[in-house]
Design a protein around this motif. Structure first.
Motif, mmCIF file in Angstrom:
data_model
loop_
_atom_site.group_PDB
_atom_site.id
_atom_site.type_symbol
_atom_site.label_atom_id
_atom_site.label_comp_id
_atom_site.label_asym_id
_atom_site.label_seq_id
_atom_site.Cartn_x
_atom_site.Cartn_y
_atom_site.Cartn_z
ATOM 1 N N ASN A 150 42.865 49.339 42.946
ATOM 2 C CA ASN A 150 43.574 48.726 44.073
ATOM 3 C C ASN A 150 42.674 48.456 45.280
ATOM 4 N N TYR A 151 41.402 48.174 45.022
ATOM 5 C CA TYR A 151 40.452 47.814 46.076
ATOM 6 C C TYR A 151 40.294 46.299 46.138
ATOM 7 N N SER A 152 40.027 45.793 47.330
ATOM 8 C CA SER A 152 39.678 44.383 47.505
ATOM 9 C C SER A 152 38.162 44.238 47.382
ATOM 10 N N PRO A 153 37.659 43.024 47.148
ATOM 11 C CA PRO A 153 36.203 42.834 47.150
ATOM 12 C C PRO A 153 35.548 43.318 48.440
ATOM 13 N N ALA A 154 36.210 43.109 49.577
ATOM 14 C CA ALA A 154 35.634 43.564 50.856
ATOM 15 C C ALA A 154 35.534 45.084 50.889
ATOM 16 N N GLN A 155 36.512 45.778 50.359
ATOM 17 C CA GLN A 155 36.468 47.242 50.323
ATOM 18 C C GLN A 155 35.399 47.736 49.357
ATOM 19 N N ILE A 156 35.183 46.993 48.290
ATOM 20 C CA ILE A 156 34.093 47.325 47.372
ATOM 21 C C ILE A 156 32.748 47.156 48.073
ATOM 22 N N ASP A 157 32.616 46.088 48.839
ATOM 23 C CA ASP A 157 31.369 45.857 49.583
ATOM 24 C C ASP A 157 31.065 47.018 50.523
ATOM 25 N N LEU A 158 32.097 47.578 51.126
ATOM 26 C CA LEU A 158 31.900 48.717 52.027
ATOM 27 C C LEU A 158 31.318 49.902 51.264
ATOM 28 N N LEU A 159 31.820 50.156 50.056
ATOM 29 C CA LEU A 159 31.282 51.257 49.256
ATOM 30 C C LEU A 159 29.808 51.029 48.946
ATOM 31 N N GLY A 203 48.049 40.141 35.549
ATOM 32 C CA GLY A 203 48.652 39.504 34.391
ATOM 33 C C GLY A 203 48.538 38.006 34.569
ATOM 34 N N PRO A 204 49.031 37.217 33.617
ATOM 35 C CA PRO A 204 48.924 35.762 33.747
ATOM 36 C C PRO A 204 49.472 35.210 35.066
ATOM 37 N N ASN A 205 50.554 35.773 35.580
ATOM 38 C CA ASN A 205 51.104 35.280 36.834
ATOM 39 C C ASN A 205 50.240 35.640 38.037
ATOM 40 N N ASP A 206 49.246 36.526 37.831
ATOM 41 C CA ASP A 206 48.327 36.914 38.899
ATOM 42 C C ASP A 206 46.981 36.200 38.797
ATOM 43 N N TRP A 207 46.824 35.310 37.806
ATOM 44 C CA TRP A 207 45.500 34.734 37.573
ATOM 45 C C TRP A 207 44.935 34.104 38.848
ATOM 46 N N ASP A 208 43.732 34.518 39.184
ATOM 47 C CA ASP A 208 43.035 34.043 40.380
ATOM 48 C C ASP A 208 41.559 34.020 40.034
ATOM 49 N N ALA A 209 41.061 32.842 39.682
ATOM 50 C CA ALA A 209 39.665 32.726 39.236
ATOM 51 C C ALA A 209 38.696 33.191 40.316
ATOM 52 N N GLU A 210 39.005 32.913 41.579
ATOM 53 C CA GLU A 210 38.107 33.320 42.662
ATOM 54 C C GLU A 210 38.029 34.840 42.755
ATOM 55 N N LEU A 211 39.160 35.519 42.594
ATOM 56 C CA LEU A 211 39.163 36.981 42.656
ATOM 57 C C LEU A 211 38.367 37.574 41.497
ATOM 58 N N VAL A 212 38.574 37.036 40.305
ATOM 59 C CA VAL A 212 37.839 37.540 39.139
ATOM 60 C C VAL A 212 36.348 37.286 39.319
ATOM 61 N N ASN A 213 35.988 36.099 39.765
ATOM 62 C CA ASN A 213 34.577 35.773 39.971
ATOM 63 C C ASN A 213 33.949 36.637 41.058
ATOM 64 N N ALA A 214 34.729 37.015 42.067
ATOM 65 C CA ALA A 214 34.211 37.893 43.121
ATOM 66 C C ALA A 214 33.805 39.244 42.537
#
Length: 257
Positions: free
Chosen positions: A137-146, A162-173
């Motif tokens: 349940n972390y965001s990419p920004a929170q991962i960057d902080l770690l 799941g499929p209804n959550d598909w977000d290519a930008e989030l996965v690529n991040a």
């Protein structure tokens, strides 16, 4: 042989695992036993699930060597000040001297708290109590902080997906940061009546749930389907006999738009 997804540090995790959220008592023991009989080699639990002892009993009853079963558990942030003690209790409950993956279940309040907890995770990994460390349940920004404060990224981030959550930008991040994406509640978060899923299931002679699992697999997103029913448990991992076409994948991806 179960397909795996590789971590940036060279480790790997089975791409399909068995989820145990809200399954407790003998029902949990029976469900995990059924999963292991159905060739799952990755089981996901958490301290807050209250079922680590049941998960441990099931894999020990299976007769499978410890190294053949990938065990994940998670630390609730409210126990951040007792991280090592909590993990040691998890190990006793599971009946093992280490877990394969230990996750921060969700970010603790405040940047400093997150950084301090990540430092403790690194210490427990270096002490051999867990092979890999990650987050949930972390965001990419929170991962960057770690990474900035701790010097290394988590190997994996478990998020609702799941499929209804598909977000290519989030996965690529995540890919850009060398972090594997693991999705939870894939069935619950998906419209299982969506025409794209129903059409793909009909075309391949499989269930819609099998299509959802296969979609995760083809995106290299770890998936942890959950069920209490042996037949459905077996079906959810039986996805090697078909592959979704590029058009089918694109149509399913579009559910997230």
């Amino acid at each position: 042989m179960t397909k795996t997804v590789s971590f940036a540090n060279g480790g790997e995790i089975p791409v399909i695992g068995f989820g145990t959220w809200q399954i407790t008592g003998q029902t949990c023991v029976d469900a995990v036993r059924a999963a292991l009989r159905s060739d799952y080699r990755h089981v996901d639990t958490a301290t807050m699930y209250g079922n680590e002892a049941e998960v441990g009993a099931a894999w020990q009853d299976s007769g499978l060597p410890r190294d053949d079963v990938f065990l994940t558990t998670k630390l609730p942030p409210r126990l951040a000040g007792e991280a090592r003690r909590t993990l040691e209790q998890s190990l006793r409950s599971l009946g093992t001297d280490h877990v394969d993956l230990w996750l921060i279940h969700w970010p603790p309040g405040g940047a400093d708290a997150s950084a301090a907890l990540w430092a403790e995770f690194i210490k427990t990994r270096d002490a051999g109590l867990t092979r890999y460390i990650g987050v949930s349940n972390y965001s990419p920004a929170q991962i960057d902080l770690l990474v900035r404060t701790g010097g290394e990224a988590p190997v994996l981030n478990q998020i609702p997906f799941g499929p209804n959550d598909w977000d290519a930008e989030l996965v690529n991040a995540h890919v850009e940061r060398g972090v594997v994406v693991e999705g939870y509640s894939g069935f619950k978060r998906t419209d299982l009546r969506a025409p794209a899923l129903v059409a793909a299931a009909r075309a391949h002679g499989v269930t819609v749930r099998q299509v959802v699992v296969r979609w995760h697999v083809q995106h290299d997103v770890v998936v942890i389907p959950k069920s209490k029913t042996p037949g459905r448990i077996a079906a959810n991992i039986d996805v090697d006999g078909f592959a979704l076409t590029a058009d089918e994948m694109a149509a399913i991806d579009a559910l997230g738009s």
